[in-house]
Design a protein around this motif. Structure first.
Motif, PDB file in Angstrom:
ATOM      1  N   ASP A 285       5.268 -51.314 -76.791  1.00 49.23           N
ATOM      2  CA  ASP A 285       5.274 -53.208 -76.065  1.00 49.23           C
ATOM      3  C   ASP A 285       4.921 -53.119 -74.192  1.00 49.23           C
ATOM      4  OD1 ASP A 285       5.415 -53.515 -78.864  1.00 49.23           O
ATOM      5  OD2 ASP A 285       7.206 -54.682 -79.181  1.00 49.23           O
ATOM      6  N   THR A 287       3.226 -55.089 -71.043  1.00 44.05           N
ATOM      7  CA  THR A 287       3.522 -56.552 -70.899  1.00 44.05           C
ATOM      8  C   THR A 287       1.850 -56.511 -70.019  1.00 44.05           C
ATOM      9  OG1 THR A 287       5.388 -57.644 -71.353  1.00 44.05           O
ATOM     10  CG2 THR A 287       3.590 -58.625 -68.886  1.00 44.05           C
ATOM     11  N   VAL A 302       1.387 -59.798 -73.790  1.00 45.67           N
ATOM     12  CA  VAL A 302       2.676 -58.543 -74.685  1.00 45.67           C
ATOM     13  C   VAL A 302       0.934 -57.839 -76.260  1.00 45.67           C
ATOM     14  CG1 VAL A 302       4.616 -57.441 -75.297  1.00 45.67           C
ATOM     15  CG2 VAL A 302       4.825 -59.128 -73.960  1.00 45.67           C
TER      16      VAL A 302
END
Length: 418
Positions: A285, A287, A302
């Protein structure tokens, strides 16, 4: 025998195919299975049409029964013919677009890199730059370079451009290169479904001399490796010669080894290359920052990205190039931009883009600021990155619009939307 006309319609084709078989007869009088029996064959005495479209292939009449090649008529009905050379079974099937099945044979995300080594210290590197998807077709754009063993003395072009196209039930390789130790055909079907031993196909392709050749391909082996990945050995043969090519294709990677008959002089020999290292793949994950539609702020998005060999900063830039998934945000990287390299040292992340980063930028001071804010804020999300230096084709550029790029850029906190 007088010429006759047979017209098939889409309603009648199934019934007709119960009596139509593909024969390999050429002409004249042929021997049957019983060598004591002679069979008289009449060639092309019948005109065959499918919905008024002529079938442009030979037909034969034997004892009052007309025989026509199965594939020629089947494809005019929009069907597909399958052939398994191992079981000797021909099948007529509805066309199946195997995009999802065949895409498992290639990396799933841009940024994947291949490094090959081979015969006589040969080597080349390549990188997956983009994936273009359509409902029934997918294209993988790859570029790379062959190792120059001449220490710069050669005038040859060492660059490589490859496209892998999944179309219907075929994975097709198209290449542009001058010195790559690869196929002597610039376009070739690498593999076809079903992905089982014995799957067989033929095609007409031109070799690098421009001569049209008939090539047969066949899946010779299908196995599951210790890693759990499936691997397929595919053999291509050029009809009428000893020339062959053999590839091993592995799930999530593509070609892991290549071998061919090297036709050099009077004594051909076998040569090829193999994948020297495979990249590790994880899902992370990350950003990313993209501009809002009025180009006033950059906002967080995200995203779960595929990360190769723990190069998460590289995956993040590739995610920016791919674009946003949100309808309220806009892309930040100009169309056609490629990431050439990314390096991290002592808190400085150096990002090298292709020329399209400048040439294709729409301009405007707000848009230029959004592009830089998107890149720098995305990279400085990682604690180890404090500042970012942007290069174009390996060179520092003075400005993008009115913004100086001669010095590294720090995080744009005031551009982040809340």
């Amino acid at each position: 025998m007088k010429n006759k006309r047979i017209t098939l319609t889409r309603k009648s084709w199934i019934t007709m195919f119960t009596v139509l078989l593909a024969l390999s007869f050429l002409s004249g009088t042929l021997m049957g299975n019983d060598l004591s029996e002679l069979i008289k064959v009449y060639r092309n005495t019948v005109t065959v049409e499918v919905d008024s479209i002529p079938v442009s292939t030979d037909n034969f009449v034997v004892d009052g029964t007309t025989y026509i090649p199965l594939r020629a008529v089947t494809e005019l009905f929009g069907k597909e013919v399958g052939w398994n050379a191992l079981t000797k079974v021909a099948s007529i099937n509805e066309p199946i677009y195997q995009v999802d099945v065949l895409s498992e044979l290639l990396p799933s995300s841009v940024g994947y890199e291949w490094k090959y080594e081979g015969f006589a210290e040969y080597g080349h590197k390549a990188q997956l730059n983009s994936i273009l998807s359509e409902p029934t077709k997918r294209m993988y754009m790859v570029s790379g370079r062959v190792d120059d063993m001449s220490d710069g003395e050669s005038t040859k072009d060492f660059s490589i451009e490859l496209t892998y196209t999944i179309n219907g039930n075929s994975l097709i390789q198209t290449k542009t290169e001058e010195v790559m130790m690869d196929s002597k055909y610039d376009q070739l079907t690498l593999i076809q479904t079903p992905l089982v031993v014995g799957t067989y196909w033929t095609e007409n392709v031109r070799d690098q001399g421009g001569v049209l050749q008939t090539i047969s391909g066949q899946i010779m082996k299908a196995e599951v490796k210790d890693t759990g990945l499936k691997e397929y050995t595919v053999l291509h043969k050029q009809q009428g010669s000893d020339y062959y090519e053999q590839r091993v294709i592995r799930e999530n990677i593509g070609v892991v080894s290549f071998e061919k008959l090297f036709e050099l002089g009077d004594e051909p020999f076998t040569a090829g290359y193999f994948l020297s290292s495979a990249m590790n793949m994880t899902q992370n994950d990350v950003t990313l920052y993209f501009p809002n539609l009025d180009a006033q702020k950059v906002w967080k998005e995200v995203r779960t990205l595929t990360v190769y060999d723990n190069e998460i900063a590289k995956a993040s830039i590739l995610g920016l190039i791919e674009g946003t998934n949100s309808s309220t945000l806009s892309p930040s990287i100009p169309d056609g931009t490629r990431l050439l390299s990314i390096n991290l040292e002592n808190g400085l992340c150096t990002v090298d883009f292709s020329r399209a980063f400048v040439e294709n930028h729409p301009g405007g001071s707000a848009g230029e600021l959004m592009t830089l804010g998107s890149i720098v804020n995305t990279l400085t999300e990682f604690p180890e990155i404090e500042r970012v230096q942007i290069l174009v084709e390996g060179q520092v550029i003075e400005t993008i619009g009115n913004i100086s790029l001669e010095e590294p850029l720090y995080r744009f906190e005031d551009l982040i939307g809340n």
